[in-house]
Enzyme design. Structure first.
Site, PDB file in Angstrom:
ATOM      1  N   ASP A 186       0.685  -1.573   0.188  1.00 40.91           N
ATOM      2  CA  ASP A 186       0.557   0.299  -0.047  1.00 40.91           C
ATOM      3  C   ASP A 186       0.697   1.261  -0.296  1.00 40.91           C
ATOM      4  OD1 ASP A 186      -2.575  -0.575   0.106  1.00 40.91           O
ATOM      5  OD2 ASP A 186      -2.879  -1.282   2.454  1.00 40.91           O
ATOM      6  N   LEU A 187       1.820   1.803   0.912  1.00 37.04           N
ATOM      7  CA  LEU A 187       3.059   1.972   1.161  1.00 37.04           C
ATOM      8  C   LEU A 187       3.797   2.396   0.125  1.00 37.04           C
ATOM      9  CD1 LEU A 187       3.683   1.531   4.967  1.00 37.04           C
ATOM     10  CD2 LEU A 187       2.215   3.808   3.279  1.00 37.04           C
TER      11      LEU A 187
END
Length: 426
Positions: free
Chosen positions: A186-187
């Site tokens: 996600d990051l």
């Protein structure tokens, strides 16, 4: 608490001169409209906000599904939501209504050289179709964050499962799979989305051309596995890499325990680090003797990796005789690469101390209170990088509709009355 790092040789080391040279943040004036939930796209938008962009987050009436996600403050307000929406402006619109979608489209495609930029993760919404949006602004910079490459939904943890990382994680004698608690894909996808947005904006500035960029968690994760050589290794060997627990793959690194039961991570990736570790632990002669007697090559990464169990067995005796403080002092003295393990609670206490030099600072968030909040990890030499608070849901609805779209107070009042938009809850 947040420091400004001197990264440019042309900037004076004199504090007064540095302060005088502080300029506006590099993305000041750029307007990004964000229509997204959870981590990937919102983290990309937040990175841009930290660098000075005006990021307008559009939420549905009552808030998006991530509005109350854990962890939450004692007040019940989501620390997760506040953390991923710092520095943004919040607009609430009924995106199920035709008029609400029209307003969102107008915001995303508003005129101006630094506007017409849309970041979202709602690829299957028909009103966000690129061709439809581009009829309103041909040079739109349109960034779409997806789960899988084909546009199907996915989360970090399902993508992580697909690329095989949980089979590499965990103790060597463990069975089954071990998920990673950090949503790394996600990051990384959020960072990739912000990079793509800036690249597309740069191209538009030079050529006048807009862009549609699609970034999927699946592609980001798969590309990372290839970049690290892990995919090629599996292709060439035809097998999965064995689990190593807390030991590093391809070099020497392990967790060793001190006399007082504290774990310490030590790494000897380079030859210099290897000699520093031996000097700190007084094992230089012991390893030289083992290398000579057994014909071992320990001055290479490959050699240390091959004989990692023997190295740890020798080092473990030294650590077992040292308190944590004594071990850390010896490792620091020789420059050996190491880290003691700490908990999140310990880190929070440390960073909350006044005067701590860190990327985080204590910031007051509406409905939450004063909590540790990160500024930009990008430390530009002539730009102050301060942590910011998150908005209240709907805090900027009236202001944005008036300032960006030029709607009158009467028009906004009718929209509020009809439930097409919503302002800050009383």
């Amino acid at each position: 608490m947040t420091a400004v790092a001197d990264l440019a040789p042309s900037v004076s080391d004199d504090p007064d001169a540095r302060h005088a040279s502080v300029s506006e943040r590099p993305l000041s004036g750029v307007r990004v409209v964000e229509c997204a939930v959870y981590i990937a796209a919102p983290s990309g938008g937040m990175a841009l906000a930290r660098l000075g962009a005006e990021v307008i987050r559009i939420d549905p009436i009552g808030g998006a599904p991530d509005r109350g996600r854990w962890p939450v403050a004692p007040s019940g307000e989501s620390l997760y939501w506040a953390g991923l929406n710092q520095g943004k402006r919040s607009v609430v619109i009924d995106l199920r209504s035709e008029r609400g979608r029209e307003i969102a489209t107008e915001l995303a495609t508003a005129p101006g050289p630094d506007a017409g930029i849309l970041l979202h993760n709602r690829a299957r919404r028909s009103w966000l179709d690129d061709a439809s949006l581009r009829r309103h602004r041909h040079d739109l910079v349109h960034i779409v964050v997806e789960g899988l490459r084909d546009g199907s939904p996915a989360l970090d943890y399902t993508v992580n499962a697909r690329v095989g990382v949980p089979y590499l994680t965990g103790q060597a004698d463990g069975a089954g799979v071990v998920n990673h608690v950090l949503p790394a894909w996600d990051l990384l996808t959020g960072a990739t989305a912000s990079t793509a947005l800036l690249a597309a904006l740069r191209r538009r500035d030079r050529t006048g051309l807009g862009a549609l960029a699609r970034i999927s968690l699946e592609d980001v994760a798969t590309a990372a596995m290839a970049d690290l050589g892990w995919l090629a290794d599996a292709q060439l060997t035809g097998s999965d890499r064995a689990r190593h627990g807390n030991q590093l793959f391809g070099t020497y690194g392990d967790v060793l325990t001190t006399l007082d039961g504290q774990p310490v991570m030590v790494i000897a990736m380079t030859e210099r680090q290897w000699h520093a570790l031996q000097a700190a632990t007084g094992t230089t002669e012991a390893f030289a003797s083992l290398a000579t007697t057994l014909g071992l090559e320990l001055d290479t990464e490959e050699g240390r990796y091959e004989h990692r169990a023997l190295i740890s067995a020798v080092l473990a005796r030294w650590f077992a005789e040292q308190t944590l403080d004594d071990a850390l002092e010896a490792l620091r003295r020789t420059g050996a690469l190491h880290a003691a393990y700490g908990s999140l609670a310990q880190l929070a206490r440390e960073l909350a101390r006044p005067g701590t030099d860190s990327v985080v600072d204590l910031v007051d968030h509406p409905g939450i209170g004063t909590v540790l909040t990160a500024g930009s990890p990008v430390r530009l030499s002539d730009v102050e990088s301060a942590a910011m608070s998150a908005p209240r849901l709907g805090q900027h609805t009236t202001e944005v509709l008036s300032g960006v779209l030029g709607l009158s107070h009467a028009e906004i009042g009718r929209l509020l009355q009809d439930g097409v938009v919503a302002g800050e809850a009383a």
